[in-house]
Scaffold this motif. Structure first.
Motif, mmCIF file in Angstrom:
data_model
loop_
_atom_site.group_PDB
_atom_site.id
_atom_site.type_symbol
_atom_site.label_atom_id
_atom_site.label_comp_id
_atom_site.label_asym_id
_atom_site.label_seq_id
_atom_site.Cartn_x
_atom_site.Cartn_y
_atom_site.Cartn_z
ATOM 1 N N MET A 1 -6.551 17.258 27.100
ATOM 2 C CA MET A 1 -5.886 18.064 26.075
ATOM 3 C C MET A 1 -4.603 17.379 25.635
ATOM 4 S SD MET A 1 -4.435 21.949 26.417
ATOM 5 C CE MET A 1 -6.036 22.563 26.982
ATOM 6 N N ASP A 2 -4.510 17.098 24.350
ATOM 7 C CA ASP A 2 -3.326 16.403 23.842
ATOM 8 C C ASP A 2 -3.269 16.600 22.333
ATOM 9 O OD1 ASP A 2 -1.033 14.895 23.733
ATOM 10 O OD2 ASP A 2 -1.892 13.127 24.712
ATOM 11 N N ILE A 3 -2.112 16.305 21.773
ATOM 12 C CA ILE A 3 -1.941 16.289 20.326
ATOM 13 C C ILE A 3 -2.300 14.908 19.811
ATOM 14 C CG2 ILE A 3 -0.200 18.104 20.417
ATOM 15 C CD1 ILE A 3 1.938 15.972 20.096
ATOM 16 N N PRO A 4 -2.469 14.714 18.495
ATOM 17 C CA PRO A 4 -2.812 13.387 17.974
ATOM 18 C C PRO A 4 -1.812 12.323 18.412
ATOM 19 C CG PRO A 4 -3.168 15.032 16.287
ATOM 20 C CD PRO A 4 -2.507 15.744 17.429
ATOM 21 N N ARG A 5 -2.324 11.146 18.692
ATOM 22 C CA ARG A 5 -1.510 10.083 19.286
ATOM 23 C C ARG A 5 -0.350 9.652 18.403
ATOM 24 N NH1 ARG A 5 -3.342 4.007 21.207
ATOM 25 N NH2 ARG A 5 -1.585 3.677 22.643
ATOM 26 N N ILE A 6 -0.511 9.705 17.092
ATOM 27 C CA ILE A 6 0.562 9.264 16.206
ATOM 28 C C ILE A 6 1.832 10.066 16.457
ATOM 29 C CG2 ILE A 6 -0.124 10.778 14.305
ATOM 30 C CD1 ILE A 6 1.346 7.191 14.051
ATOM 31 N N PHE A 7 1.691 11.347 16.840
ATOM 32 C CA PHE A 7 2.862 12.175 17.101
ATOM 33 C C PHE A 7 3.496 11.837 18.444
ATOM 34 C CE2 PHE A 7 0.272 14.873 14.232
ATOM 35 C CZ PHE A 7 1.154 14.917 13.165
ATOM 36 N N THR A 8 2.669 11.575 19.454
ATOM 37 C CA THR A 8 3.246 11.249 20.758
ATOM 38 C C THR A 8 3.907 9.883 20.748
ATOM 39 O OG1 THR A 8 1.127 10.377 21.585
ATOM 40 C CG2 THR A 8 1.605 12.695 21.999
ATOM 41 N N ILE A 9 3.526 9.039 19.791
ATOM 42 C CA ILE A 9 4.222 7.754 19.621
ATOM 43 C C ILE A 9 5.470 7.941 18.763
ATOM 44 C CG2 ILE A 9 4.082 5.464 18.576
ATOM 45 C CD1 ILE A 9 1.124 5.409 19.429
ATOM 46 N N SER A 10 5.315 8.481 17.568
ATOM 47 C CA SER A 10 6.437 8.534 16.626
ATOM 48 C C SER A 10 7.543 9.476 17.078
ATOM 49 C CB SER A 10 5.943 8.939 15.234
ATOM 50 O OG SER A 10 5.438 10.257 15.228
ATOM 51 N N GLU A 11 7.202 10.500 17.873
ATOM 52 C CA GLU A 11 8.215 11.463 18.310
ATOM 53 C C GLU A 11 8.519 11.345 19.804
ATOM 54 O OE1 GLU A 11 7.833 15.440 16.833
ATOM 55 O OE2 GLU A 11 6.854 14.790 14.982
ATOM 56 N N SER A 12 8.148 10.227 20.403
ATOM 57 C CA SER A 12 8.352 10.081 21.842
ATOM 58 C C SER A 12 9.819 10.055 22.239
ATOM 59 C CB SER A 12 7.650 8.818 22.350
ATOM 60 O OG SER A 12 8.164 7.662 21.707
ATOM 61 N N ALA A 13 10.705 9.680 21.313
ATOM 62 C CA ALA A 13 12.140 9.661 21.608
ATOM 63 C C ALA A 13 12.845 10.925 21.123
ATOM 64 C CB ALA A 13 12.789 8.432 20.982
ATOM 65 N N HIS A 14 12.108 11.842 20.514
ATOM 66 C CA HIS A 14 12.708 13.087 20.024
ATOM 67 C C HIS A 14 12.902 14.075 21.176
ATOM 68 C CE1 HIS A 14 11.704 11.571 16.106
ATOM 69 N NE2 HIS A 14 11.926 12.709 15.474
ATOM 70 N N GLY A 64 7.596 27.586 28.822
ATOM 71 C CA GLY A 64 7.118 26.880 27.650
ATOM 72 C C GLY A 64 5.710 26.358 27.872
ATOM 73 N N ILE A 65 4.889 26.433 26.828
ATOM 74 C CA ILE A 65 3.505 25.952 26.878
ATOM 75 C C ILE A 65 3.346 24.909 25.788
ATOM 76 C CG2 ILE A 65 1.073 26.624 26.951
ATOM 77 C CD1 ILE A 65 2.760 28.255 28.857
ATOM 78 N N HIS A 92 1.549 22.461 30.855
ATOM 79 C CA HIS A 92 0.683 21.720 29.935
ATOM 80 C C HIS A 92 -0.564 22.555 29.707
ATOM 81 C CE1 HIS A 92 -2.600 18.554 29.288
ATOM 82 N NE2 HIS A 92 -1.953 18.713 28.149
ATOM 83 N N GLY A 93 -0.723 23.027 28.478
ATOM 84 C CA GLY A 93 -1.873 23.865 28.181
ATOM 85 C C GLY A 93 -1.947 24.196 26.706
ATOM 86 N N ASP A 94 -2.981 24.920 26.349
ATOM 87 C CA ASP A 94 -3.209 25.324 24.962
ATOM 88 C C ASP A 94 -2.491 26.643 24.730
ATOM 89 O OD1 ASP A 94 -4.104 25.861 22.451
ATOM 90 O OD2 ASP A 94 -6.238 25.735 22.926
#
Length: 248
Positions: A1-14, A64-65, A92-94
């Protein structure tokens, strides 16, 4: 279970995964007049900055979920860093369909209303976890000015103009669902800049560190197009805010 990879890359420092600065997040917490011990549920909690800083500054507790393993781990580390890991937990969950057994004084979905199929469904979901007299927080885009064409709307990453309302219509929609709007804090162009532009350096650094990753072409395409697209479309047309609601 994860969000699209582009977000975990582009927002990894947020630390904040929406167009809010730390100052605006603090303003929201102060505006809600949070009493120590208030329990907060945050569906789509990202890297946990809201719960962690509010636990530190206002003495709240909460859960937080989030679907992202990376962001959930970052949230746990942030709680330890701020010394509030005994008051907030991150799972970590839906978040779609998640209802807590212990009713919350504040139930929030700040920028992830897709979990309920839109604003209305998300409000209904959050209400199931809310104690009587509690506050619902909804973070949602709106049109600062109505796009003149569907092309402009898609440039703002909407599917169509009908995806969002202008601000007066969005506020009116909460009333039709039986809620009073009791507070709001809105993003501005500076906070949008900080959210969007910070992604560009993160993506560039990722490309330099991962030259052989097959996903690199997608990151490169996003980095090449994002600055101009943002300046031409979202910066001028797209607003965002967090709205505090109480049932009538």
């Amino acid at each position: 279970m994860d969000i699209p990879r582009i977000f975990t890359i582009s927002e990894s420092a947020h630390r904040i995964h929406n167009p809010f600065t730390p100052e605006k997040l603090a303003t929201l917490g102060a505006a809600l007049r949070l009493a120590p011990g208030t329990r907060v549920l945050d569906l789509g909690s990202g890297s946990g900055e809201m719960l962690c800083t509010w636990a530190r500054d206002y003495g709240i507790s909460g859960t937080g979920i989030d679907m992202s393993p990376l962001f959930t781990e970052q949230a746990k580390l942030r709680a330890q860093e701020l010394g509030v890991a005994d008051r907030v937990q991150f799972i970590h969950g839906d978040a779609a369909g998640y209802v807590t057994d212990e009713k919350a004084g504040v139930a929030a979905c700040v920028g992830a209303t897709w979990i309920g199929g839109g604003v209305s469904g998300t409000i209904e979901l959050l209400a199931k976890s809310l104690r009587a007299g509690g506050i619902i927080l909804i973070g949602e885009p709106y049109w600062r000015q109505l796009p003149p064409t569907e092309e402009v709307a898609t440039g703002c990453r909407a599917h169509s103009i009908s995806d969002f309302l202008v601000l007066p219509e969005l506020l009116a929609s909460f009333g039709t669902q039986g809620y009073d709007i009791v507070e709001m804090v809105l993003a501005d162009q500076d906070s949008w800049d900080r959210y969007e532009a910070a992604k560009w350096l993160t993506m560039r650094r990722w490309l330099e560190a991962n030259p052989h990753d097959d996903f690199g072409k997608d990151v490169r395409a996003e980095l090449t197009s994002a600055p101009q697209r943002y300046a031409a479309y979202a910066r001028e047309y797209l607003g965002w805010g967090v709205f505090a609601l109480m049932a009538r």
